[in-house]
Design a protein around this motif. Structure first.
Motif, short mmCIF file in Angstrom:
data_model
loop_
_atom_site.label_atom_id
_atom_site.label_comp_id
_atom_site.label_asym_id
_atom_site.label_seq_id
_atom_site.Cartn_x
_atom_site.Cartn_y
_atom_site.Cartn_z
N GLN A 64 97.38 57.11 38.18
CA GLN A 64 98.71 56.61 38.50
C GLN A 64 99.53 57.79 39.01
O GLN A 64 100.18 58.50 38.25
CB GLN A 64 99.36 56.00 37.25
CG GLN A 64 98.61 54.82 36.67
CD GLN A 64 99.05 54.46 35.26
OE1 GLN A 64 99.96 55.06 34.70
NE2 GLN A 64 98.39 53.47 34.67
N ILE A 65 99.49 58.02 40.31
CA ILE A 65 100.15 59.19 40.88
C ILE A 65 101.63 59.20 40.52
O ILE A 65 102.20 60.25 40.20
CB ILE A 65 99.95 59.24 42.40
CG1 ILE A 65 98.48 59.62 42.70
CG2 ILE A 65 100.89 60.24 43.07
CD1 ILE A 65 98.15 59.70 44.17
N PHE A 66 102.27 58.05 40.57
CA PHE A 66 103.58 57.92 39.96
C PHE A 66 103.67 56.54 39.35
O PHE A 66 103.67 55.52 40.04
CB PHE A 66 104.71 58.12 40.96
CG PHE A 66 106.09 57.99 40.35
CD1 PHE A 66 106.33 58.43 39.06
CD2 PHE A 66 107.13 57.41 41.05
CE1 PHE A 66 107.59 58.30 38.48
CE2 PHE A 66 108.40 57.30 40.49
CZ PHE A 66 108.63 57.74 39.20
N GLY A 67 103.70 56.50 38.03
CA GLY A 67 103.80 55.24 37.31
C GLY A 67 104.70 55.40 36.10
O GLY A 67 105.00 56.50 35.66
N LEU A 68 105.14 54.27 35.59
CA LEU A 68 105.98 54.23 34.40
C LEU A 68 105.27 53.34 33.39
O LEU A 68 105.28 52.12 33.51
CB LEU A 68 107.37 53.69 34.75
CG LEU A 68 108.13 54.57 35.74
CD1 LEU A 68 109.28 53.79 36.37
CD2 LEU A 68 108.67 55.83 35.06
N PRO A 69 104.60 53.94 32.41
CA PRO A 69 103.70 53.19 31.53
C PRO A 69 104.42 52.41 30.43
O PRO A 69 105.51 52.77 30.00
CB PRO A 69 102.81 54.28 30.92
CG PRO A 69 103.68 55.50 30.92
CD PRO A 69 104.53 55.40 32.16
N PHE A 70 103.77 51.33 30.03
CA PHE A 70 104.11 50.60 28.81
C PHE A 70 102.89 50.74 27.89
O PHE A 70 102.12 49.80 27.74
CB PHE A 70 104.37 49.13 29.10
CG PHE A 70 105.68 48.83 29.76
CD1 PHE A 70 106.77 48.39 29.02
CD2 PHE A 70 105.84 48.96 31.13
CE1 PHE A 70 107.98 48.09 29.63
CE2 PHE A 70 107.03 48.65 31.76
CZ PHE A 70 108.12 48.22 31.00
#
Length: 512
Positions: free
Chosen positions: A297-303
């Motif tokens: 995930q090069i740029f991600g916002l995880p849950f």
């Protein structure tokens, strides 16, 4: 650093209560661009220690995640207008699909408001303004730690402005908590906002590491806030993340030479950040790419389920999954079988194809194709990668970009610049990884092939509308769509609530 006691789990929202988040995101005041004056970290009392900077840092990421997740905004903005999905029964989704963005539905009206994105910007501005004070009070907060933190805030602020510019076009440009124009600010031309975002990102990339908590990282070797690689992978903006966003800023501003350079940096350095091309199986598994947090995930916002961050909404699964995967008879939105067949029209495509021998669908993207209830199931992260959908808590990350997406963006840039060999090579990297042969068509068809591949590969990831805008800017062959571009109809209207609080704001011309 050894005396610090940090929880080994990274959770954006455990920093502050849900009530405080709601206050910051949803309450308004008559000034400050509709941003509540309450800050995530109290200005007077809480800029004293390294734990305060950590909380403020993660809190800003949390606000960005909330802004993109609220009402499933990331997908409603990016997938529905003139898109491939259809709504089952929800009238608000049908309004967005039909570009009826003034419709009086609460979700549509909420999406017209930019206040949640300015909450992100306000939080980043506050951090940039106050974090230096901690260095004088807490020796554990080193100059290098401060530089890395500030770089992230510049990058997050830049991303928020880029994201808003794609939605509303011209937006007020607020650079400081104490900016005198903060209370009553005019909209800044989108080109200037994008230029500012680019300058912010270029400033940030100098101090952003490839990996946080890595003792071998050339920028910031060693633990970050007392924790190693496992705690930070897929959580924070890296140098590669920033270059990926730079590529998109440049492309949206139609500067393809710069975009190609930024995208090339990502392709050449992705491995340093732990990113690589994925198999179709890894992309679509319940415990694969979208699950939890990971370096692909090069740029991600995880849950992250492991951090107790799973939620009911803020995930595409909330919109697309239904029985037999979860306890819901039909999805809120679906893709008609004929649309699927028209998009996936090549044999042996691992994402979707028809077996010539028996006529059955072979697919990792859909469940129940050919039935009365075809489900888009490319992303299906239920709780701890479970296949039991009796409790619909979802744990997929909001992913802005990954290596395949940047490869296709690079291919697009090269094709626009009439540099076809690297464009085809980048396109083929994605095609080959999905079981397709190399592209053998004429050079005149390369750009169409690239956007067709984006349509297939990035389905359900929030790109379809923006890809159509870029494609029509380049081709200029669709009179109706290009009229929409020339009259700023590609942008959303600004909510009346926002307009009423700032007399200097003017509604987007198309929606007046």
């Amino acid at each position: 650093m050894k005396n610090m006691r940090f929880n080994t789990k990274i959770s954006f929202f455990r920093i502050f209560s849900g009530a405080l988040i709601l206050t910051v995101l949803m309450s308004g005041c008559n000034k400050k661009l509709d941003i509540d004056s309450t800050h995530l970290v109290n200005e007077k009392n809480n800029w004293k220690s390294i734990t305060d900077t950590r909380s403020a840092l993660l809190g800003t990421y949390g606000l960005l995640r909330a802004a993109m997740a609220d009402k499933n905004a990331h997908w409603l903005y990016g997938e529905l207008r003139n898109g491939d999905f259809q709504a089952t029964s929800r009238l608000d989704l049908k309004a967005i699909i039909g570009s009826n963005l003034n419709a009086p539905y609460p979700v549509v009206q909420s999406l017209s408001s930019w206040r949640r994105f300015y909450a992100v910007i306000n939080s980043a501005n506050l951090f940039i303004d106050r974090a230096h004070e901690v260095m004088a009070l807490d020796k554990q907060y080193t100059e290098k730690n401060y530089q890395v933190d500030i770089a992230q805030m510049h990058a997050l602020r830049a991303f928020a402005y880029f994201y808003m510019t794609r939605i509303w076009g011209d937006v007020p440009l607020i650079k400081s908590v104490n900016d005198g124009s903060f209370e009553q600010a005019k909209r800044t031309p989108k080109e200037d906002v994008l230029g500012y975002a680019e300058s912010e990102l270029l400033k940030a990339v100098q101090d952003l590491p490839y990996k946080y908590g890595d003792i071998f990282d050339p920028v910031f070797p060693g633990l970050y806030y007392g924790q190693g690689i496992a705690a930070w992978n897929g959580v924070l903006l890296t140098k590669v993340s920033a270059y990926a966003i730079l590529a998109h800023v440049a492309v949206w501003n139609e500067r393809y030479i710069d975009a190609s350079g930024y995208a090339r940096f990502v392709l050449d350095n992705a491995s340093k950040a732990g990113s690589s091309y994925m198999t179709t199986a890894l992309l679509t598994r319940v415990d694969g790419f979208f699950y939890d947090k990971n370096t692909n995930q090069i740029f991600g916002l995880p849950f992250a389920w492991s951090d107790r961050e799973a939620s009911l909404d803020g995930h595409i699964e909330d919109l697309t999954l239904a029985a037999p995967l979860v306890v819901r008879p039909v999805p809120q939105m679906f893709m008609p079988d004929q649309t699927i067949l028209s998009i996936f029209d090549e044999d042996k495509d691992e994402r979707f194809s028809i077996n010539a021998a028996n006529g059955r669908a072979v697919t990792d993207y859909f469940t129940g194709f050919g039935s009365s209830n075809t489900i888009f199931s490319k992303v299906k992260c239920i709780r701890n990668a479970s296949t039991d959908g009796s409790l619909g808590l979802f744990s997929s990350a909001i992913v802005f970009t990954r290596l395949e997406e940047i490869a296709l963006l690079y291919a697009e840039s090269m094709a626009v610049l009439d540099n076809m060999d690297p464009a085809i090579d980048a396109l083929d990297n994605v095609r080959l990884s999905r079981g397709l042969p190399r592209y053998t068509g004429p050079n005149s068809g390369v750009l169409d092939a690239i956007f067709k591949e984006r349509r297939r590969e990035l389905m359900g990831e929030g790109w379809r509308w923006y890809d159509q805008v870029r494609y029509n800017r380049i081709k200029k062959s669709d009179t109706q769509f290009n009229k929409l571009i020339s009259t700023n109809g590609i942008f959303w209207p600004i909510s009346q609530d926002v307009l009423s609080r700032n007399s200097l704001l003017v509604q987007n011309e198309y929606w007046r």
